[in-house]
Design a protein around this motif. Sequence first.
Motif, PDB file in Angstrom:
ATOM      1  N   TRP A 130      57.450  58.787 100.370  1.00 37.47           N
ATOM      2  CA  TRP A 130      58.594  57.480  99.818  1.00 37.47           C
ATOM      3  C   TRP A 130      59.859  58.190 100.369  1.00 37.47           C
ATOM      4  N   ARG A 152      60.133  54.119 101.034  1.00 40.19           N
ATOM      5  CA  ARG A 152      61.664  53.539 100.369  1.00 40.19           C
ATOM      6  C   ARG A 152      62.501  52.789 101.612  1.00 40.19           C
ATOM      7  N   TRP A 207      55.349  53.141  92.510  1.00 38.75           N
ATOM      8  CA  TRP A 207      55.206  54.268  94.137  1.00 38.75           C
ATOM      9  C   TRP A 207      54.901  55.285  94.064  1.00 38.75           C
ATOM     10  N   PHE A 255      61.162  52.825  93.116  1.00 42.38           N
ATOM     11  CA  PHE A 255      60.456  54.140  93.162  1.00 42.38           C
ATOM     12  C   PHE A 255      58.978  54.926  91.995  1.00 42.38           C
TER      13      PHE A 255
END
Length: 442
Positions: A419, A424, A38, A35
């Motif tokens: 995401w 994810r 990203w 995360f």
Amino acid sequence: MLIGLSMAEICSSYPTSGGLYYWSAKLAGPRWGPFASWITGWFNIVGQWALTTSIDFSLAQLVQVMILLSTGGLNGGGYMISKYVVMALHGVFLLIHAILNSLPISMLSFLGQIGAACNFFGCFLMIVIPVVATERASPEFVFTNFNTENQNGINNYFYIFVLGLLMSQYTLTGYDASAYMSEETKDADKNGPQGIVSAIGIAVVAGWVYVVGITFAVRDIPHLLSENNDSGGHAIAQIYYEAFMSRYGSGVGAVICLGIAGLAVFFAGMSSLTSNSRIAYAFSRDGAMPFSSQLQKVNKQDVPINAVWMSALVAFCMALTSLGSLVAFQAMTSIATIGLYVAYAIPVLLRLTLGRKTFTRGRFTLGRYGTIVGWISVLWVALISVLFSLPVSYPITDQTLNYTPVAVGGVLILVVSTWIFSGRHWFKGPIKNIDDSSKEEA
């Protein structure tokens, strides 16, 4: 400089072309790494696209002013090219930069050195402006006067000061380029950090000399900012023009000086596209970009050729907003500044929090000062993100609204939502392309 020092320390530990988003992944750990990677990667690449867009479009606008002044100026029947021609020039500059960035890294490095020399010596050459001017400002004016004229309804001194920070902060961006070139650099764990810190130091010194020199040639500030002057409201160009007109009765010297400045901007655009392509290549190598399989390809000279041309195309498309509204396009400067600095701050914050126990220092280290320098850097980025979202003119209308919160907020919503709904499920962060045993043997 403090932000650069914090980044340099991390760069020394992780010298890879993934740069910021790779650092975030490593420092955040297995759970939060994907995360963090990203978010950092997308803020970085969007900020880089906006930076390249603003640099090359500014160069096109500079050419517009040069043509205007070389044909007599706004009040002398000079020719003002249309916004469509400016857009076309923007495209031409991007095309040239894409071609140059398609060359082998050795050639690109040589061109970068030429650009650095032009930038550095060009700033000192501009000392000629106050020398040429027949009337000069006093040292008292240059170093103590606080201008509150033509501030669009804003009279608060502190407010004016913080708004004035934007251009300085915008200028001091892109120094993370050394990180992206790490895999193409010898002794990257040493030279990468030195490149980050030296880029900031040189820019500060050269920029300060340039600003001081130009300010000595300033006389009538409201006139310099007026859209009815010979340069059409381009203050720096007007300073050049008035200086040479007052002494020689001709503006040719001003156009030449603007050309020297334009040359520096040209090379800055070239370097910005280099950074664009490297982060796009690294991000696509890990599957985070659309069409990643194509963008991660390199040619025989190890140049990420598809990433170069894709970045140039995106920078061209982002400038199309200028055809509808220059006010909306001007938000590009803030997007570039906030987007890049958010990307700069995330790995620094992770280094101080989630990665504080696992971070291993490289050859470049701040020692015991690393923590305090890091926290100052993070807090500064948080502060400027708020300041640059404030209104810059009053009263607020559709033409004076600061679109930065809308633009940056839009990027944040888009990145987080992609995401949640997609990334994810499949993005695992930077892909490990060398095993530990091979690394030890190397």
